[in-house]
Write a protein that holds these residues in place. Structure first.
Motif, mmCIF file in Angstrom:
data_model
loop_
_atom_site.group_PDB
_atom_site.id
_atom_site.type_symbol
_atom_site.label_atom_id
_atom_site.label_comp_id
_atom_site.label_asym_id
_atom_site.label_seq_id
_atom_site.Cartn_x
_atom_site.Cartn_y
_atom_site.Cartn_z
ATOM 1 N N UNK A 9 0.815 -1.218 0.000
ATOM 2 C CA UNK A 9 0.000 0.000 0.000
ATOM 3 C C UNK A 9 0.849 1.269 0.000
ATOM 4 N N UNK A 10 2.110 1.117 0.431
ATOM 5 C CA UNK A 10 2.976 2.285 0.541
ATOM 6 C C UNK A 10 3.201 2.907 -0.828
ATOM 7 N N UNK A 11 3.223 4.239 -0.862
ATOM 8 C CA UNK A 11 3.380 4.957 -2.131
ATOM 9 C C UNK A 11 2.347 4.477 -3.144
ATOM 10 N N UNK A 12 1.126 4.329 -2.708
ATOM 11 C CA UNK A 12 -0.015 3.752 -3.436
ATOM 12 C C UNK A 12 0.377 2.563 -4.310
ATOM 13 N N UNK A 13 1.260 1.723 -3.748
ATOM 14 C CA UNK A 13 1.617 0.482 -4.422
ATOM 15 C C UNK A 13 2.643 0.630 -5.525
ATOM 16 N N UNK A 14 3.160 1.838 -5.703
ATOM 17 C CA UNK A 14 4.092 2.085 -6.796
ATOM 18 C C UNK A 14 5.531 2.162 -6.287
ATOM 19 N N UNK A 15 6.484 1.779 -7.142
ATOM 20 C CA UNK A 15 7.885 1.888 -6.747
ATOM 21 C C UNK A 15 8.256 3.341 -6.476
ATOM 22 N N UNK A 16 9.208 3.547 -5.572
ATOM 23 C CA UNK A 16 9.592 4.911 -5.213
ATOM 24 C C UNK A 16 10.768 5.363 -6.065
ATOM 25 N N UNK A 17 10.483 6.290 -6.948
ATOM 26 C CA UNK A 17 11.502 6.751 -7.878
ATOM 27 C C UNK A 17 11.552 8.269 -7.821
ATOM 28 N N UNK A 18 12.772 8.804 -7.793
ATOM 29 C CA UNK A 18 12.880 10.252 -7.703
ATOM 30 C C UNK A 18 14.034 10.747 -8.568
#
Lengths: 370, 432
Positions: free
Chosen positions: B358-367
């Motif tokens: 559920x974290x980051x609405x289920x999306x990978x964290x990319x910045x």
């Protein structure tokens, strides 16, 4: 009301068919909708365009589920990564469908949708028959094999609750006679129409295996479509070189002769068939003629044109001439026909250069809805 | 027809009164009765009557209408976060269905209005979406339909690269970064701005799926069983309700998980089963009959629906007892057999896995880490890795597409984080 979404829908279909935006082609995935119909799982093909994104791979991701089972209990097979994204409900990992045979009628509808074929308006009166049995209603009487389980259960449950006989701790629901509900079909009367298809093929020496393969594929689809449009279909097969003869379906596709070509011989035979067996008041008649376009002489071609004009056109819904490309043929016949009948509505001519042209050709033949 | 409409109108007015009586608080809600085709269209448009032209709406429509045609799925209702709220009901619903979905809709409308993650959403989004549509149509006329659509296709590869945090953290709102820095034509920039606005509008719905559906289900169930049902409706209601809450082994049903957590909170705050004293009590028999007669259940869940999102909701209120009662488990892929299997029923592991998904609405964290990497104008993106890889082939395709927008080299690097020790980082670089 015209729906705005249709524009997007047709654009999507065009992408799937490769007509536009070829750059998206590599993102097309073979999706499917999986559902249960009765006890069987069915799979409905549902191609999708999957725009690439940064995402997690599902195999490594795993997930959380709910229900019975011990450590080690298998939930489903892996393999194709389940689609993530749009539907939050998410697919169960590895949910698998059984392939179902598509019925010919569905096949025909799929083709019709692909090709935008119009429904055929049959001519003639049509005998009213009672067909199209669909289990469309529910009745309180019927045979046990048609009992509707859920409706019956609901009725029994309601009755037991109403009478205070329902015990939530021991939920025994036993239907009695008046709870029972049965599927029932309403016979939907609809007129019955007959059609006769006469296939004619040139089997002279210049028609090779490749050409026959094209004819075979094309007539299969034509056949499938027409069968979905009529209740009764009769097919007849005529082959000809210098002489015509009527044959069965198998022979039709597999015979090869070495002789010359007199197309008129086949048209004469078709005329006789119609005259004796398929009076045009009762029958919708379709003629399909496939050849490489070589005829013996201009004289015979003239005879063909007369036969068409005075005998076949007046009786048939449609006369279709498909000319397959052959190394040996001159390809003259299609030109002669086009020249002779520039305005005639009953005739459709089509050149089929290779297998890829079959689709277009079917559309030319059947696209008028006659 | 008119009689049915009037009947429905009266029903809606009545349910609205009941909903308000329970303390639900919502914008004016306008109901429209529409047929399946129209409902599928609106659903394909993400709940809106009008969106900009794009093939993917047609793709979703295709899937919805096939599913409906073959009897695999049916949408009963749709509701939009807007002021006023619009709710679309399928006209073929039975009267009992309509009662359920109207009550359900009021639950959603209350949630939209009061949950803090919706606070900054555009409340005139129906108009805004229609404006976006007409501007993008106009661009199509000016610059070519294919040209504009191809650009939107590129942007869709990036639509999940937004920041869930407010105020946003530097480099995490990649869409905003590209709007500011990428060499775009004016119409492209404007298009990207509109797509970003839409992504942010939908974001809180993705962050509160379990809470929102759970809340709406809690209220449809309460309103129906306490007020709206007549005797004859009961069995049909139970049928509909249990189908909505049904679970399948391999997935979480947000309606079910959500309603169970709210009910559990309600019960715990009614009886006072929370806090230090309760946690530390080790007399099991005493605990079983614990009841401080606080009666604060409803008050508590109203507060929860205001302040939490799915991540914090699960983290705080999914107790071990509830985890066991709901029979939650972790499943994983077994490479040797090629199957998905249950691997754990431990509450901590279940919660960790659920929270991760559920974290980051289920999306990978990319910045964005650097926009002039090595002094060559290279855009450097960083994936914060918490134990699950990206799909590599797809990531490569995506990078190629970002490159088409950035118009120079784009690199992606992986920053490996171990959950236990986030300061210890290993780097793996991968570039195109």
């Amino acid at each position: 009301m015209i729906h705005k979404i249709e524009r997007d829908y047709y654009r999507f279909k065009d992408i799937i068919k490769g007509r536009i935006k070829q750059n998206l082609k590599k993102y097309i995935t073979k999706g499917e909708l999986i559902g249960a119909q009765g006890k069987n799982l069915i799979s409905i093909p549902l191609p999708q365009v999957d725009i690439p994104k940064f995402r997690y791979g599902q195999e490594q991701m795993g997930g959380v589920g709910q229900g019975e089972g011990k450590v080690g209990t298998v939930l489903g097979k892996g393999g194709q990564e389940a689609q993530e994204g749009t539907s939050q409900a998410g697919n169960m990992p590895g949910e698998h469908a059984l392939e179902v045979e598509v019925s010919l009628e569905e096949l025909a509808n799929m083709m019709a949708e692909e090709l935008d074929l119009p429904r055929i308006q049959p001519k003639g009166h049509g005998v009213v028959s009672t067909s199209a049995n669909r289990y469309s209603t529910i009745r309180t009487s019927g045979t046990e094999s048609l009992r509707h389980f859920k409706r019956t259960y609901k009725e029994a449950l309601k009755r037991q609750i109403a009478h205070g006989e329902y015990n939530p701790d021991d939920p025994n629901v036993v239907p009695i006679k008046r709870d029972k509900r049965y599927r029932f079909w309403k016979p939907t009367p609809r007129p019955e129409y007959n059609a006769a298809i006469i296939y004619i093929m040139d089997v002279s020496g210049s028609m090779g295996d490749e050409q026959k393969e094209i004819v075979r594929i094309e007539s299969f689809w034509i056949d499938t479509w027409l069968r979905s449009q009529y209740d009764n279909i009769t097919c007849r097969y005529i082959i000809h070189d210098a002489q015509a003869k009527e044959v069965d379906q198998n022979t039709f596709y597999h015979t090869r002769e070495s002789g010359g070509t007199l197309i008129s011989s086949a048209y004469k035979m078709a005329k006789t068939l119609i005259d004796t067996e398929y009076p045009s008041e009762d029958w919708n008649i379709y003629l399909f003629h496939f050849s490489d376009g070589d005829n013996w002489s201009g004289e015979d071609t003239k005879l063909c044109i007369d036969l068409l004009k005075y005998h076949l056109f007046p009786r048939a819904n449609l006369f279709c001439y498909g000319q397959v490309e052959s190394r040996y043929g001159s390809g003259q016949f299609i030109k002669d026909l086009r020249e002779a009948f520039p305005q005639e509505e009953k005739i459709v001519t089509s050149k089929i250069d290779d297998k890829d042209a079959i689709y277009k050709s079917i559309k030319e033949f059947l696209g008028k809805g006659r | 027809m008119n009689k049915a409409k009037n009947e429905l109108h009266d029903l809606q007015k009545q349910i609205e009164l009941w909903a308000k009586g329970y303390g639900l608080d919502f914008f004016e809600t306008i109901f429209e009765l529409i047929d399946a085709k129209h409902l599928n269209e609106i659903a394909a448009y993400g709940g809106f009557p009008t969106r900009y032209p794009h093939w993917r709406f047609g793709m979703i429509y295709d899937s919805l209408s096939k599913g409906y045609e073959y009897g695999l799925q049916k949408i009963y209702e749709l509701v939009i976060n807007n002021d006023p709220c619009y709710a679309y009901l399928m006209n073929s619903n039975t009267l009992v269905d309509q009662k359920i979905v109207i009550a359900h809709v009021y639950g959603h409308c209350d949630f939209f209005k009061n949950n803090q993650f919706f606070k900054h959403t555009h409340r005139k989004m129906i108009d805004e979406m229609a404006n976006h549509a007409s501007r993008i149509r106009q661009y199509g006329e000016l610059y070519g339909i294919d040209e504009v659509e191809n650009f939107i296709d590129l942007c869709l590869s990036l639509e999940n690269l937004i920041d869930v945090h407010t105020p946003s953290r530097k480099g995490h709102d990649i869409l905003e970064f590209l709007i500011q820095k990428a060499p775009l034509e004016e119409w492209q920039r404007e298009t990207l701005i509109m797509l970003r606005d839409e992504a942010y509008y939908f974001l809180p719905q993705g962050q509160t799926k379990i809470m929102n559906e759970g809340w709406a289900s809690f209220w449809h169930s309460k309103i129906l069983t306490e007020k709206a049902l007549q005797d004859i409706d009961i069995v049909d209601f139970a049928d509909h309700h249990s189908a909505t809450l049904a679970t399948q082994p391999g997935q979480i049903n947000p309606y079910k998980l959500g309603i169970e957590i709210y009910r559990d909170i309600e019960e715990r705050w009614n009886t006072g089963r929370f806090g230090k004293e309760y946690e530390e009590c080790d007399d099991i028999e005493f605990k079983r009959h614990w009841d401080k007669k606080l009666g604060k259940g409803l008050e508590k869940i109203f507060q929860v629906r205001k302040l939490y999102n799915d991540v914090t909701f699960i983290d705080e209120f999914l107790t071990s007892e509830l985890c066991e009662k709901l029979k939650l488990f972790v499943y994983a892929y077994n490479k040797r057999n090629g199957t998905y299997e249950i691997v754990d029923r431990d509450t901590r592991k279940v919660k960790d896995k659920l929270l991760f998904s559920l974290t980051n609405f289920g999306q990978p964290m990319i910045s964005v880490t650097e926009d002039n990497f090595e002094g060559k104008g290279v855009l450097l993106l960083t994936h914060a890795h918490y134990g699950v890889d990206l799909k590599l082939l797809e990531a490569k395709e995506t990078l190629e597409r970002v490159q088409k927008i950035w118009k120079q080299t784009v690199c992606l690097t992986t920053e490996k984080n171990t959950a236990k020790n986030p300061s210890k980082k290993r780097k793996h670089s991968r570039s195109l």
